[in-house]
Design a protein around this motif. Structure first.
Motif, short mmCIF file in Angstrom:
data_model
loop_
_atom_site.label_atom_id
_atom_site.label_comp_id
_atom_site.label_asym_id
_atom_site.label_seq_id
_atom_site.Cartn_x
_atom_site.Cartn_y
_atom_site.Cartn_z
N ALA A 37 0.85 -1.19 0.00
CA ALA A 37 0.00 0.00 0.00
C ALA A 37 0.88 1.24 0.00
O ALA A 37 2.03 1.20 0.45
CB ALA A 37 -0.92 0.02 1.22
N THR A 38 0.32 2.33 -0.49
CA THR A 38 1.10 3.57 -0.56
C THR A 38 0.19 4.78 -0.44
O THR A 38 -1.04 4.69 -0.59
CB THR A 38 1.89 3.64 -1.88
OG1 THR A 38 2.77 4.76 -1.86
CG2 THR A 38 0.96 3.77 -3.09
N GLY A 39 0.79 5.93 -0.20
CA GLY A 39 0.10 7.21 -0.16
C GLY A 39 1.15 8.30 -0.13
O GLY A 39 2.35 8.03 0.01
N ARG A 40 0.71 9.55 -0.26
CA ARG A 40 1.67 10.65 -0.24
C ARG A 40 1.10 11.85 0.51
O ARG A 40 -0.13 11.98 0.66
CB ARG A 40 2.09 11.04 -1.66
CG ARG A 40 1.01 11.75 -2.46
CD ARG A 40 1.48 12.05 -3.89
NE ARG A 40 0.56 12.96 -4.57
CZ ARG A 40 0.69 13.36 -5.83
NH1 ARG A 40 1.70 12.91 -6.56
NH2 ARG A 40 -0.18 14.20 -6.37
N LEU A 41 1.99 12.73 0.96
CA LEU A 41 1.61 13.91 1.73
C LEU A 41 2.31 15.12 1.14
O LEU A 41 3.53 15.09 0.90
CB LEU A 41 2.03 13.73 3.20
CG LEU A 41 1.72 14.89 4.15
CD1 LEU A 41 0.25 14.84 4.56
CD2 LEU A 41 2.61 14.81 5.40
N LEU A 42 1.55 16.18 0.92
CA LEU A 42 2.14 17.42 0.43
C LEU A 42 1.37 18.59 1.01
O LEU A 42 0.29 18.42 1.57
CB LEU A 42 2.12 17.48 -1.10
CG LEU A 42 0.77 17.48 -1.82
CD1 LEU A 42 0.95 18.08 -3.22
CD2 LEU A 42 0.20 16.07 -1.95
N GLU A 43 1.94 19.78 0.88
CA GLU A 43 1.27 20.97 1.41
C GLU A 43 0.17 21.42 0.45
O GLU A 43 0.39 21.55 -0.76
CB GLU A 43 2.27 22.10 1.63
CG GLU A 43 1.61 23.34 2.26
CD GLU A 43 2.63 24.35 2.73
OE1 GLU A 43 3.18 24.16 3.84
OE2 GLU A 43 2.88 25.33 1.99
#
Length: 285
Positions: free
Chosen positions: A199-205
């Motif tokens: 599984a994966t995901g990402r975080l950004l402003e």
């Protein structure tokens, strides 16, 4: 034998087709219940069964199955099928299964599997890494670890998962899946204890003080096992550590319940992205 003796249990509701002329579950169906729950047991350990066995160059064959009947399940009963590995030998493993209606034990049984060559069915020693995963699960240990990092570090694993889920399964055009944000945002990938990325995901402003989580994807074989939640929690913890006060995401409508259970609330009307219905959801950190 009690319900709390099992770390894992598969929920099941008795269907009309499973009862017999006596208006109780036909006895042979309980072996099917056991088999269904064993499949869930592998998911709970974050081990996609087919891929795991292929990687280990073996498979598990049933050598023995016994069932003891103490009570009867009936149409529409809500059951829990507990499964635990009782013992691992050199090439065999003993699995205990039990059917509960609430706290009442209705049926229990034993399944003995032999790990063997998939073509010749000749027994082989159970691999040490598989043995470690099963024993660790029964001891209450975590089944996945979440790694966080840049695209250069995690991009290969993240891209493979997103290609499977978004491009192949959901038919999102590849040119819409990849963007410039991948190179600069924080990525998270969940690995099982055999090193498989799941599984994966990402975080950004999004804007100052507000983070955005996106590209959340879980391989189909392990959905519902908590792997996606582990990625989501890791990203939210990192967002909080970075000083964000709030996190938003665009949830596919089919996944809105997953995010609701994680504390997100809907904000605004439904909309479409890549031809798929979405809703914006938000949570304070």
């Amino acid at each position: 034998m009690k319900r709390q003796d099992f770390r894992f249990a598969e929920p099941l509701r008795v269907r009309w087709a499973e009862i017999d002329a006596q208006q109780i579950v036909f006895n042979a169906h309980y072996l099917s219940y056991f088999d269904l729950a064993v499949g869930g047991y592998w998911r709970a350990m974050a081990l996609p069964y087919v891929d795991t066995m292929a990687a280990l160059q073996g498979d598990l064959f049933v050598r023995k199955a016994t069932v003891e009947y103490l009570g009867s399940a009936r149409y529409d009963d809500q059951l829990n099928i507990g499964v635990r590995c009782e013992r691992i030998g050199n090439s065999s493993m003993q699995v205990i299964a039990a059917v509960f209606r609430g706290e009442e034990l209705l049926v229990h049984g034993e399944l003995v599997y032999v790990f063997a060559d998939p073509k010749t069915q000749q027994p082989r020693s159970i691999p040490a890494d598989l043995r470690a995963v099963i024993n660790g699960f029964e001891a209450g240990e975590a089944v996945v670890t979440v790694q966080e990092g840049a695209w250069d570090e995690l991009g290969e694993a993240a891209a493979a998962i997103r290609q499977t889920v978004f491009v192949q399964e959901q038919k999102i055009p590849a040119e819409m899946e990849w963007d410039a944000a991948d190179a600069t945002c924080l990525h998270a990938v969940a690995y099982n204890r055999m090193g498989r990325a799941l599984a994966t995901g990402r975080l950004l402003e999004h804007v100052p003080g507000v983070a955005k989580i996106g590209r959340m994807a879980v391989l189909p074989q392990v959905r519902g096992s908590g792997v996606g939640r582990a990625v989501l929690e890791a990203l939210m913890l990192r967002g909080k550590a970075l000083g964000y006060r709030e996190v938003i995401l665009h949830a596919q409508l089919s996944a809105a319940g997953f995010y609701t259970r994680a504390g997100f609330v809907q904000r605004g009307p439904q909309f479409e992205e890549a031809g798929i219905g979405h809703v914006e959801m938000v949570r304070l950190l």
